[in-house]
Design a protein around this motif. Sequence first.
Motif, short mmCIF file in Angstrom:
data_model
loop_
_atom_site.label_atom_id
_atom_site.label_comp_id
_atom_site.label_asym_id
_atom_site.label_seq_id
_atom_site.Cartn_x
_atom_site.Cartn_y
_atom_site.Cartn_z
N GLY A 280 94.68 -67.92 69.36
CA GLY A 280 95.01 -67.47 70.94
C GLY A 280 95.91 -67.51 71.91
N GLN A 281 95.97 -66.69 72.85
CA GLN A 281 96.71 -66.44 74.01
C GLN A 281 96.92 -67.68 73.88
N ASP A 282 96.65 -68.61 73.75
CA ASP A 282 97.18 -70.19 74.01
C ASP A 282 98.38 -70.39 73.03
N LYS A 283 98.08 -70.13 72.10
CA LYS A 283 100.08 -70.42 70.60
C LYS A 283 101.06 -69.51 71.26
N LEU B 264 105.05 -70.70 72.44
CA LEU B 264 106.06 -69.99 72.04
C LEU B 264 107.38 -69.26 73.47
N GLU B 265 106.59 -68.49 74.91
CA GLU B 265 106.43 -68.37 75.89
C GLU B 265 107.53 -69.42 76.28
N LYS B 266 107.31 -70.66 76.30
CA LYS B 266 107.44 -71.46 77.30
C LYS B 266 108.23 -72.13 76.76
N ILE B 267 108.63 -72.79 75.14
CA ILE B 267 109.31 -73.11 74.30
C ILE B 267 110.61 -72.22 74.76
N ILE B 268 110.45 -70.90 74.10
CA ILE B 268 111.83 -69.83 74.42
C ILE B 268 111.82 -70.24 76.00
N GLU C 54 106.72 -77.42 62.60
CA GLU C 54 105.49 -77.78 62.13
C GLU C 54 104.49 -77.29 62.63
N GLN C 55 104.38 -77.27 64.09
CA GLN C 55 102.88 -76.49 64.45
C GLN C 55 103.41 -74.92 64.21
N VAL C 56 104.49 -74.43 64.00
CA VAL C 56 104.52 -73.30 63.67
C VAL C 56 104.14 -72.99 62.84
N GLN C 57 103.87 -73.81 61.84
CA GLN C 57 103.78 -74.00 59.84
C GLN C 57 101.98 -74.30 59.94
N GLN C 58 101.78 -75.13 61.14
CA GLN C 58 100.35 -74.75 60.85
C GLN C 58 99.69 -73.69 61.80
N ASP C 59 100.57 -72.81 62.70
CA ASP C 59 99.60 -71.63 62.97
C ASP C 59 99.86 -70.38 61.88
N LEU C 60 101.07 -69.90 61.07
CA LEU C 60 101.03 -69.78 59.78
C LEU C 60 99.95 -69.25 58.97
#
Length: 182
Positions: free
Chosen positions: A86-89, A93-97, A65-71
């Motif tokens: 922003g870089q925070d987004k 993603l990198e933290k989750i990956i 859902e967060q990815v949907q918001q970001d898109l």
Amino acid sequence: MLYTRKGDKGDTYFFESKDRFSKSGERIEALGALDELNSLLGLCKVKSQETDIKIEGHTLSHILEQVQQDLFIVQAALAGAPKEIGQDKVDFLEKIIDSIEEQLPEIKTFFLAGGTDLSALLDYARAVSRRAERRVVRYLEAEKIEVKPELRSYLNRLSSLLYAFVRLVNLKSKVQEIPPSY
């Protein structure tokens, strides 16, 4: 009203302009690919609610859902609205990956899509994500448009995130990943 008739001639407008633009243009293709991806992620999100998978304290459904918001931010930015990723987004993603990758066996080959319904949908979303990224890059390059580098990074990281989800769902479902036989 669900229709305006304004686009009946095959054109549309964007935030920054009162001019009309063809619906066959590169920007519309990029926005359409992002819209398609967002819709597919909605299906993945609903399907992921059947699992109890959590990553870094977030459910798979919440992350999708967060990815949907970001898109939507990406789409708005490409349509001319004063929005940006922003870089925070990208960092999220990198933290989750990274967290998922620590749980997975090493990748030594490609794998056939399938496994479970959810992993197959996520793999499909990964492929659509790659296409959307290509369409956005094509538009930006064709029109020589500069965007913050984080927008491109976010779209590039997104397909990696979806691939990590595919592998995690298969792992948690105890599904053996099948490499291609070539």
